[in-house]
Design an enzyme around this catalytic site. Structure first.
Site, PDB file in Angstrom:
ATOM      1  N   ARG A 201      -8.492  18.619  -0.427  1.00 51.42           N
ATOM      2  CA  ARG A 201      -7.846  17.596  -1.256  1.00 51.42           C
ATOM      3  C   ARG A 201      -8.882  16.658  -1.866  1.00 51.42           C
ATOM      4  NH1 ARG A 201      -6.132  12.173  -0.407  1.00 51.42           N
ATOM      5  NH2 ARG A 201      -6.662  12.194   1.793  1.00 51.42           N
TER       6      ARG A 201
ATOM      7  N   PHE B  30     -14.059   8.194  -7.893  1.00 54.31           N
ATOM      8  CA  PHE B  30     -13.795   8.774  -6.576  1.00 54.31           C
ATOM      9  C   PHE B  30     -14.306  10.208  -6.564  1.00 54.31           C
ATOM     10  CE2 PHE B  30     -11.268   7.944  -2.721  1.00 54.31           C
ATOM     11  CZ  PHE B  30     -11.246   6.557  -2.739  1.00 54.31           C
TER      12      PHE B  30
ATOM     13  N   ARG C 252     -14.989  16.041  -0.755  1.00 52.56           N
ATOM     14  CA  ARG C 252     -15.200  15.729   0.655  1.00 52.56           C
ATOM     15  C   ARG C 252     -15.730  16.892   1.475  1.00 52.56           C
ATOM     16  NH1 ARG C 252      -9.829  11.934   1.275  1.00 52.56           N
ATOM     17  NH2 ARG C 252     -10.775  10.244   0.096  1.00 52.56           N
TER      18      ARG C 252
ATOM     19  N   HIS D 294     -13.135  13.744   6.572  1.00 53.74           N
ATOM     20  CA  HIS D 294     -13.607  12.691   5.670  1.00 53.74           C
ATOM     21  C   HIS D 294     -15.051  12.398   6.017  1.00 53.74           C
ATOM     22  CE1 HIS D 294     -14.017   9.033   3.431  1.00 53.74           C
ATOM     23  NE2 HIS D 294     -12.808   9.177   2.928  1.00 53.74           N
TER      24      HIS D 294
ATOM     25  N   HIS E 145      -9.342  13.973   8.944  1.00 54.56           N
ATOM     26  CA  HIS E 145      -8.685  12.962   8.111  1.00 54.56           C
ATOM     27  C   HIS E 145      -7.340  13.409   7.561  1.00 54.56           C
ATOM     28  CE1 HIS E 145      -8.453   9.581   5.409  1.00 54.56           C
ATOM     29  NE2 HIS E 145      -8.473  10.335   4.330  1.00 54.56           N
TER      30      HIS E 145
ATOM     31  N   LEU F 162     -11.700   4.787   9.435  1.00 49.14           N
ATOM     32  CA  LEU F 162     -12.133   5.230   8.110  1.00 49.14           C
ATOM     33  C   LEU F 162     -12.868   4.155   7.313  1.00 49.14           C
ATOM     34  CD1 LEU F 162     -11.824   7.595   5.991  1.00 49.14           C
ATOM     35  CD2 LEU F 162     -10.093   6.140   4.979  1.00 49.14           C
TER      36      LEU F 162
ATOM     37  N   GLN G   9      -9.036  18.520   6.364  1.00 46.15           N
ATOM     38  CA  GLN G   9     -10.094  17.786   5.691  1.00 46.15           C
ATOM     39  C   GLN G   9     -10.830  16.869   6.661  1.00 46.15           C
ATOM     40  OE1 GLN G   9      -9.279  14.599   2.460  1.00 46.15           O
ATOM     41  NE2 GLN G   9     -10.379  16.284   1.515  1.00 46.15           N
TER      42      GLN G   9
ATOM     43  N   GLU H 251     -13.849   6.282   0.678  1.00 47.05           N
ATOM     44  CA  GLU H 251     -14.735   6.861  -0.322  1.00 47.05           C
ATOM     45  C   GLU H 251     -14.947   5.869  -1.471  1.00 47.05           C
ATOM     46  OE1 GLU H 251     -13.896  11.089  -0.844  1.00 47.05           O
ATOM     47  OE2 GLU H 251     -13.652  10.646  -2.967  1.00 47.05           O
TER      48      GLU H 251
HETATM   49  C1  LIG Z   1      -7.185   5.721   7.078  1.00 48.88           C
HETATM   50  C2  LIG Z   1      -6.625   6.520   5.933  1.00 48.88           C
HETATM   51  C3  LIG Z   1      -6.925   6.164   4.624  1.00 48.88           C
HETATM   52  C4  LIG Z   1      -6.410   6.898   3.548  1.00 48.88           C
HETATM   53  N1  LIG Z   1      -6.709   6.513   2.271  1.00 48.88           N
HETATM   54  C5  LIG Z   1      -6.155   7.187   1.221  1.00 48.88           C
HETATM   55  C6  LIG Z   1      -6.367   6.768  -0.120  1.00 48.88           C
HETATM   56  O1  LIG Z   1      -7.023   5.768  -0.399  1.00 48.88           O
HETATM   57  N2  LIG Z   1      -5.793   7.483  -1.117  1.00 48.88           N
HETATM   58  C7  LIG Z   1      -5.036   8.586  -0.877  1.00 48.88           C
HETATM   59  O2  LIG Z   1      -4.534   9.191  -1.819  1.00 48.88           O
HETATM   60  N3  LIG Z   1      -4.810   9.001   0.398  1.00 48.88           N
HETATM   61  C8  LIG Z   1      -5.354   8.319   1.443  1.00 48.88           C
HETATM   62  N4  LIG Z   1      -5.104   8.747   2.728  1.00 48.88           N
HETATM   63  C9  LIG Z   1      -4.126   9.818   2.952  1.00 48.88           C
HETATM   64  C10 LIG Z   1      -2.723   9.266   2.775  1.00 48.88           C
HETATM   65  O3  LIG Z   1      -2.703   7.904   3.115  1.00 48.88           O
HETATM   66  C11 LIG Z   1      -1.705   9.993   3.651  1.00 48.88           C
HETATM   67  O4  LIG Z   1      -1.818  11.371   3.454  1.00 48.88           O
HETATM   68  C12 LIG Z   1      -0.299   9.547   3.281  1.00 48.88           C
HETATM   69  O5  LIG Z   1      -0.197   8.145   3.342  1.00 48.88           O
HETATM   70  C13 LIG Z   1       0.777  10.178   4.144  1.00 48.88           C
HETATM   71  O6  LIG Z   1       2.022   9.634   3.733  1.00 48.88           O
HETATM   72  P1  LIG Z   1       3.403  10.227   4.226  1.00 48.88           P
HETATM   73  O7  LIG Z   1       4.470   9.455   3.553  1.00 48.88           O
HETATM   74  O8  LIG Z   1       3.380  11.693   4.055  1.00 48.88           O
HETATM   75  O9  LIG Z   1       3.402   9.957   5.779  1.00 48.88           O
HETATM   76  P2  LIG Z   1       3.099   8.630   6.649  1.00 48.88           P
HETATM   77  O10 LIG Z   1       2.766   7.459   5.836  1.00 48.88           O
HETATM   78  O11 LIG Z   1       2.134   9.054   7.696  1.00 48.88           O
HETATM   79  O12 LIG Z   1       4.501   8.344   7.292  1.00 48.88           O
HETATM   80  C14 LIG Z   1       5.097   9.235   8.216  1.00 48.88           C
HETATM   81  C15 LIG Z   1       6.414   8.649   8.626  1.00 48.88           C
HETATM   82  O13 LIG Z   1       7.127   9.586   9.403  1.00 48.88           O
HETATM   83  C16 LIG Z   1       7.674   8.950  10.521  1.00 48.88           C
HETATM   84  N5  LIG Z   1       7.869   9.971  11.548  1.00 48.88           N
HETATM   85  C17 LIG Z   1       7.003  10.924  11.952  1.00 48.88           C
HETATM   86  N6  LIG Z   1       7.575  11.686  12.891  1.00 48.88           N
HETATM   87  C18 LIG Z   1       8.829  11.213  13.065  1.00 48.88           C
HETATM   88  C19 LIG Z   1       9.913  11.573  13.896  1.00 48.88           C
HETATM   89  N7  LIG Z   1       9.828  12.569  14.769  1.00 48.88           N
HETATM   90  N8  LIG Z   1      11.051  10.854  13.823  1.00 48.88           N
HETATM   91  C20 LIG Z   1      11.161   9.805  12.960  1.00 48.88           C
HETATM   92  N9  LIG Z   1      10.166   9.429  12.150  1.00 48.88           N
HETATM   93  C21 LIG Z   1       9.019  10.133  12.213  1.00 48.88           C
HETATM   94  C22 LIG Z   1       6.687   7.874  10.869  1.00 48.88           C
HETATM   95  O14 LIG Z   1       7.295   6.870  11.648  1.00 48.88           O
HETATM   96  C23 LIG Z   1       6.319   7.394   9.470  1.00 48.88           C
HETATM   97  O15 LIG Z   1       7.285   6.482   9.002  1.00 48.88           O
HETATM   98  C24 LIG Z   1      -5.613   8.020   3.808  1.00 48.88           C
HETATM   99  C25 LIG Z   1      -5.300   8.372   5.107  1.00 48.88           C
HETATM  100  C26 LIG Z   1      -5.823   7.652   6.166  1.00 48.88           C
HETATM  101  C27 LIG Z   1      -5.503   8.110   7.565  1.00 48.88           C
END
Ligand SMILES: Cc1cc2nc3c(=O)[nH]c(=O)nc-3n(C[C@H](O)[C@H](O)[C@H](O)COP(=O)(O)OP(=O)(O)OC[C@H]3O[C@@H](n4cnc5c(N)ncnc54)[C@H](O)[C@@H]3O)c2cc1C
Length: 588
Positions: A398, A119, A286, A242, A353, A252, A240, A255
C-alpha cells in the site's frame, strides 16, 4: 437457551473511518442503522493515523487522478485490481472535499486551500518527481477525520453500540448473511443482531506480530468471523512493514516526516536511500525503504549499541516546521525514544503496520467468493470496507495515505450498495436460522468450562514470536515451512485456552480470549499463504525466489480456514474507463 434478538435494516461492525462513513450513508438514507464497536468509536485505530489522506487536488503542483492511479498500481506491484484502483483514485478529490465540507479541520496553504505534503511513492506524471498529494491536518489527520465522521453520524441518528463485541457471522441455509451475534461487555450478555445487510469494518490485525504500530484492539475479528463462517481470506501473505516505528517501542513515526524533508541515516552518517532509490530516495514506497533499512542493519551499518536500528534526522527542518506540522511526532519521540527531534535524530526500525489482504470484496463493497465457475460471486447481504477488506486497491504493497482514502471511498460505496440492496432486494428480513447463536454460545461455554488449560497471554506471545520471526520483512522457504508447523501447534493451544475469572461484567480476560480465536486464524492464514507464494512481490520478499513472476503468480491467493487450503483468482486487469497499466520493473 434463548438469546435476545434486536433488529435493524443494517448492522455495521466497526466504528473506525470505514464503518462511520458507511453508517452515515445508510442513516442519511433513513435506514435504521446500528454500529457496533469494541471501544468508543473515536478511539478506533483510525484516530492514530498521522500523515494524511491522498487526493490529486493539485493544490501545490499540477496533479491528476490518472497519475495517482499509476502510482497506486505500481506501488501494488501489479497485484492491485485496476478497476478498484481507478474507482478510488477518481473519487479521491470529491471524497476529500466532502470531508472538508463536513467540517474536517485540514491545514491550509496561504491561499486558503487544503495543505498537501509529499508522501512515499506519490509522483507527478508517472515518474520520478515526488508530488504533494497527501492532504493533512498536522500529524493528526486520522484524529480530525474520525471526529468529523462521528459527529456527522450523531446528527444522522446512527445508533451506537459501544463496547459491544461481535462474535460470529450468521449465515442462513442459502449462505446469505442475516446478522451477527455480539457480546455486550458491560453485562456479559450475548445478543443476536438481525439485519437485512451486514458490513464488516473491523480494521487491521497487526497484533499477530510482536512488534506493531497497531492498537491492541486490532485483532482481526472480522477475518476470524469470516473464517469460521466459511468465507475465504484474500492475499494474507502481504503485510506492510512501516519503515519508521520507534526502535524498541513500535510506535509509529509518520512518513510525513520524510515528506517534510526528514532523512534516514546509517551508522556512517550516510543517507543510504540515495543508493537504493536514486530518484525518490527516502520517499520510495514502504516495502522498498523497509528492505533497504534491514539490509543496512544486516550488513553491519546499523546504529546504537547493538547496531540494530537506523536514524531518522529532522533537526534541519527547524523548530518552527517541527512544532507546526509534526507536533505529535515530537511528543512521541520524546516519550518513547527519549529524544527531542528538534536537536537529535530518532532511532527507527521497520515495524508491522498494515494488512494488504483481507475479506475479498469488489469496489462496490460486496463480499465476493468463488462459486462454481465464477471466481467472484456475491455473498448476499454481506459487505466489507476499510483495512479488513481486500478490494484489492493496495495489492502487494500500500502507498501511504491511500488507506484513509480507501476508508471513505469504499465506506461510502458499500453504504450506497447496501441501500440499493435493502431497498430493491430485501424488503423484509430473512428468517434467522434456528442455530443462529450456537457457535458463539459454544465458544463462550467452552471458555467458561475450561480448567487446566493454557494461559491466553502466553499463547498469544507464542503466536506473535512465530509470526514475527517466520513472516518478517525477508522470508525464505525453510523459515516459512518451519513457521507453518509452529503456527499450527500454537493453533492447537488456542483451542485449550482458559480464563480464571469467569465473571460476566466487563470481563476483559474473556474478551482477550475471544480475540485470540480471531488472531490465530489470521496468523495461520498468513503463514500458509506466504509459504505457498514462490516469488517476490511488494511486501513479500522471498530470498529463494527474488523476482516477481507474473507468468505464474500474478494472481490473488484465497485461504479457506476449515480445510487450510488455498485457491487462486485472477487479478482484475480491466480498469473502468482507462487503459490497462501493464507490468513493468519497479524502480524508484
Ligand atoms: C499508527 C498508524 C498511523 C497511520 N497513519 C495513516 C495515515 O496517515 N494515512 C493513511 O492513509 N493510513 C494510515 N494508517 C492506516 C489507517 O489508519 C488504517 O488502515 C485505518 O484507519 C483502518 O480503518 P478502519 O475503519 O478499517 O478500522 P479501524 O479504525 O481500525 O476501526 C476498527 C473498528 O472495528 C471495531 N471492531 C473490531 N472488531 C470488532 C468486534 N469484534 N466487534 C465490534 N467492533 C469491532 C473497533 O472497535 C473499531 O471501531 C495508519 C495506521 C496506524 C496504525
Amino acid at each position: 437457551m434463548s438469546v435476545p434478538v434486536r433488529r435493524f435494516d443494517a448492522v455495521i461492525v466497526g466504528g473506525g473511518g470505514a464503518g462511520l462513513r458507511a453508517a452515515l450513508q445508510l442513516s442519511e438514507a433513513g435506514l435504521n442503522t446500528a454500529v457496533l464497536s469494541k471501544v468508543f468509536p473515536t478511539r478506533s485505530h483510525t484516530v492514530a493515523a498521522q500523515g494524511g489522506i491522498s487526493a490529486s487536488l493539485g493544490n501545490v503542483q499540477e496533479d491528476r487522478w490518472e497519475w495517482h492511479m499509476y502510482d497506486t498500481v505500481k506501488g501494488s506491484d501489479w497485484l492491485g485490481d485496476q478497476d478498484a484502483i481507478e474507482f478510488m483514485c477518481r473519487k479521491a478529490p470529491e471524497a476529500v472535499i466532502e470531508l472538508e465540507h463536513f467540517g474536517m479541520p485540514f491545514d491550509r496553504l496561504e491561499n486558503g486551500k487544503i495543505y498537501q505534503r509529499p508522501f512515499g511513492g506519490h509522483t507527478q506524471n508517472n515518474g520520478k518527481t515526488p508530488v504533494q498529494r497527501a492532504c493533512a491536518a498536522a500529524d493528526r489527520t486520522g484524529h480530525a477525520m474520525l471526529h468529523t465522521l462521528y459527529q456527522r453520524n450523531v446528527r444522522a441518528n446512527t445508533q451506537f453500540f459501544v463496547e459491544w463485541m461481535a462474535l460470529d457471522l450468521i449465515r442462513d441455509s442459502e449462505g446469505d448473511v442475516v446478522g451477527v451475534t455480539a457480546l455486550e461487555m458491560e453485562t456479559g450478555e450475548i445478543f443476536i443482531l438481525h439485519a437485512k445487510a451486514v458490513l464488516f469494518a473491523t480494521g487491521g490485525a497487526g497484533r499477530i506480530y510482536a512488534a506493531s504500530t497497531n492498537a491492541f484492539i486490532n485483532t482481526g475479528d472480522g477475518l476470524g468471523m469470516c473464517v469460521r463462517a466459511g468465507i475465504p481470506l484474500e492475499d494474507m501473505e502481504f503485510w506492510q512493514f512501516h519503515p519508521t516505528g520507534v526502535a524498541g517501542a513500535g510506535v509509529l513515526i509518520t512518513e510525513g516526516v520524510r515528506g517534510e524533508g526528514g532523512i534516514l541515516l546509517n551508522s556512517n552518517g550516510e543517507r543510504f536511500m540515495e543508493r537504493y532509490a536514486p530518484n525518490l530516495k527516502d520517499l520510495a514506497p514502504r516495502d522498498f525503504v523497509s528492505r533497504s533499512m534491514e539490509l543496512e542493519v544486516l550488513e553491519g551499518r546499523g546504529c546504537g549499541p547493538n547496531k540494530d536500528y537506523v536514524l531518522l534526522k529532522l533537526d534541519h527542518l527547524g523548530p518552527d516546521i517541527i512544532k507546526q506540522r509534526l507536533p505529535g511526532i515530537r511528543e512521541i519521540a520524546m516519550k518513547f525514544a527519549g529524544v527531542d527531534p528538534i536537536k537529535d535524530p530518532i532511532p527507527v526500525i521497520p515495524t508491522c503496520h498494515y494488512m494488504m489482504g483481507g475479506i475479498p470484496t469488489n469496489y462496490r463493497g460486496e463480499v465476493v467468493v468463488p462459486k462454481g465457475d465464477e471466481p467472484e460471486s456475491r455473498v448476499n447481504g454481506f459487505y466489507a470496507a476499510g483495512e479488513c477488506a481486500c478490494a484489492s486497491v493496495h495489492g502487494a504493497n500500500r502507498l501511504g495515505t491511500n488507506s484513509l482514502l480507501d476508508l471513505v471511498v469504499f465506506g461510502k460505496s458499500a453504504g450506497d450498495h447496501m441501500i440499493q440492496f435493502i431497498k430493491n432486494e430485501m424488503p423484509t428480513w430473512k428468517e434467522l436460522p434456528v442455530d443462529a447463536a450456537d457457535r458463539s454460545l459454544a465458544r463462550v461455554a467452552r471458555l467458561d468450562g475450561q480448567t487446566g488449560g493454557e494461559e491466553v497471554p502466553e499463547v498469544r506471545a507464542a503466536m506473535q514470536r512465530t509470526v514475527q520471526s517466520r513472516a518478517g520483512v525477508f522470508r525464505n522457504s525453510a523459515n516459512l515451512q518451519q513457521g507453518v508447523e509452529e503456527i499450527k501447534q500454537v493453533a492447537e493451544r488456542v483451542k485449550r485456552t482458559q480464563i480464571k475469572d469467569k465473571s460476566k461484567v466487563f470481563n476483559t480476560a474473556r474478551v482477550e480470549a475471544l480475540e485470540l480465536d480471531n488472531l490465530i486464524e489470521v496468523a495461520v492464514a498468513t503463514l500458509i499463504s506466504a509459504e505457498a507464494r514462490k516469488e517476490s512481490r511488494g511486501a513479500h520478499a522471498h530470498d529463494d525466489y527474488q523476482h516477481r513472476d507474473d507468468d505464474n503468480w500474478m494472481k490473488h491467493t484465497l485461504y479457506y480456514g476449515e480445510t487450510r487450503q488455498l485457491t487462486y483468482k485472477p487479478v482484475h486487469t480491466k480498469p473502468l474507463s482507462v487503459d490497462y497499466i501493464p507490468p513493468k520493473e519497479r524502480t524508484f
